[in-house]
Design an enzyme around this catalytic site. Structure first.
Site, PDB file in Angstrom:
ATOM      1  N   ARG A 149       0.847  -1.189   0.000  1.00  0.00           N
ATOM      2  CA  ARG A 149       0.000   0.000   0.000  1.00  0.00           C
ATOM      3  C   ARG A 149       0.879   1.234   0.000  1.00  0.00           C
ATOM      4  O   ARG A 149       1.954   1.250   0.630  1.00  0.00           O
ATOM      5  CB  ARG A 149      -0.911   0.014   1.238  1.00  0.00           C
ATOM      6  CG  ARG A 149      -2.010  -1.048   1.199  1.00  0.00           C
ATOM      7  CD  ARG A 149      -3.066  -0.703   0.159  1.00  0.00           C
ATOM      8  NE  ARG A 149      -3.987  -1.810  -0.087  1.00  0.00           N
ATOM      9  CZ  ARG A 149      -3.869  -2.689  -1.061  1.00  0.00           C
ATOM     10  NH1 ARG A 149      -2.866  -2.610  -1.903  1.00  0.00           N
ATOM     11  NH2 ARG A 149      -4.756  -3.641  -1.220  1.00  0.00           N
TER      12      ARG A 149
ATOM     13  N   HIS B  86       0.187   0.875  -9.989  1.00  0.00           N
ATOM     14  CA  HIS B  86      -0.659   0.074  -9.091  1.00  0.00           C
ATOM     15  C   HIS B  86      -1.356  -1.048  -9.864  1.00  0.00           C
ATOM     16  O   HIS B  86      -2.579  -1.189  -9.838  1.00  0.00           O
ATOM     17  CB  HIS B  86      -1.687   0.965  -8.387  1.00  0.00           C
ATOM     18  CG  HIS B  86      -2.175   0.380  -7.087  1.00  0.00           C
ATOM     19  ND1 HIS B  86      -2.512   1.154  -6.014  1.00  0.00           N
ATOM     20  CD2 HIS B  86      -2.398  -0.910  -6.696  1.00  0.00           C
ATOM     21  CE1 HIS B  86      -2.908   0.388  -5.005  1.00  0.00           C
ATOM     22  NE2 HIS B  86      -2.843  -0.880  -5.406  1.00  0.00           N
TER      23      HIS B  86
END
Length: 323
Positions: free
Chosen positions: A238, A286
């Site tokens: 993350r 991502h």
């Protein structure tokens, strides 16, 4: 005798699903939900004609005000492994389960992404790419996996799924997590007291932690300095866990040799970020792992059915831990 739940009739009548198309593969997710929903109503935000009949909200990043009017909501469901945007969303009703996605495709995709990054460095393919462009024929000394230690920071489902093929490829493995884990072929370290030793052993540091108050900024300048000189960081968990300014400084000083980054403090990554053009950084937007849309849709339906049967849903977030 206990009093009957006044909201039970409304909850029993609510069977609808509200999907917020904010994920990058929203069209495919919508198609999968359509195929899997059976006779359940499916509404697409912001078109919610009957908010009182919504039993399940499916989203990646929920838009502001999405929870308003969802009086019979019984399930909030993410579309990936990370649900921090849903977890921290204003207005999310207390007591309604929040579930994340655990799927084989997610595990496989993450392992593939991480192994690609590690092999690209250990087999010098990034350097061979540069030599090809310069028309240089030069053999570099091969590094062997048995001489390299990969540290996996976060030994949940994704961490363990990545560890198995790395072990088969011959790499030495160490792992760090909040509490001690027992896994074949991984030397386990746990808690703040053992993090420094773990980092000092990690020629490659794979960051796969959930994002919580404790893990935000966990890899600051002090932590990065404990990695072996020449170490490589592979951040795929993350954004916000690696201090980006400290990472750039460690790359500039030569303490770190490279960083493969898939997650960032701010996403999309701002155009003026120094990470874009830094020669020591390989970045991706991502995309490390994504479950198949049909697997997501089937899990949503399974969890909603389980709740309706009075059973606990699969892969619910522990509110106390935050993941």
């Amino acid at each position: 005798m206990s009093m009957p739940d006044k909201q039970a009739p409304a909850a029993n009548q609510a069977r609808g699903i509200l999907f917020c198309p904010t994920a990058s593969n929203a069209d495919l997710l919508q198609e999968a939900l359509e195929a899997a929903r059976g006779d359940r109503p499916l509404w697409i935000w912001p078109d919610v004609p009957s908010p009182e009949k919504v039993a399940c909200l499916v989203a990646f990043r929920p838009p502001p005000g999405v929870f308003e009017g969802l009086a019979a909501l019984r399930l909030v469901h993410g579309v990936g492994a990370g649900v921090n945007a849903l977890r921290d969303a204003p207005g999310r009703p207390a007591g309604v389960p929040l579930c994340r996605v655990v799927a084989e495709e997610l595990d496989q995709g993450m392992a593939q992404h991480i192994i690609h990054a590690i092999l690209r460095e250990t087999r010098d393919h990034r350097l061979y790419d540069e030599q090809q462009r310069a028309r240089i024929w030069k053999r570099l000394t091969q590094r062997h996996a048995c001489d390299i230690t990969v540290g996996i920071m976060g030994l949940g489902a994704l961490g363990l799924a990545t560890a198995r093929p790395l072990r088969q490829l011959g790499y030495n493995l160490v792992g760090w997590s909040r509490s001690r884990k027992s896994a074949e072929g991984i030397e386990s370290f746990a808690g703040p007291a053992e993090m420094g030793t773990f980092l000092s052993r990690s020629d490659f540091l794979v960051v796969l932690l959930p994002i919580t108050a404790e893990t935000h900024g966990i890899l600051d300048a002090t932590a990065l300095s404990k990695l072996p000189r020449g170490a490589v960081v592979v951040a795929v968990g993350r954004g916000g866990q690696v201090d980006e300014a400290a990472l750039l400084a460690a790359l500039d000083s030569g303490h770190l040799s490279h960083a493969h980054l898939d997650v960032f403090e701010t996403e999309p990554l701002p155009a003026d970020s120094a990470l874009w053009a830094h020669p020591g950084v390989t970045l991706t937007p991502h995309i490390a792992a994504s479950p198949h849309p049909l697997a997501v849709a089937r899990l949503v339906m399974e969890n909603l059915s389980r709740i309706e049967r009075g059973e606990p849903p699969l892969h619910a977030v522990d509110e106390a831990r935050g993941y």
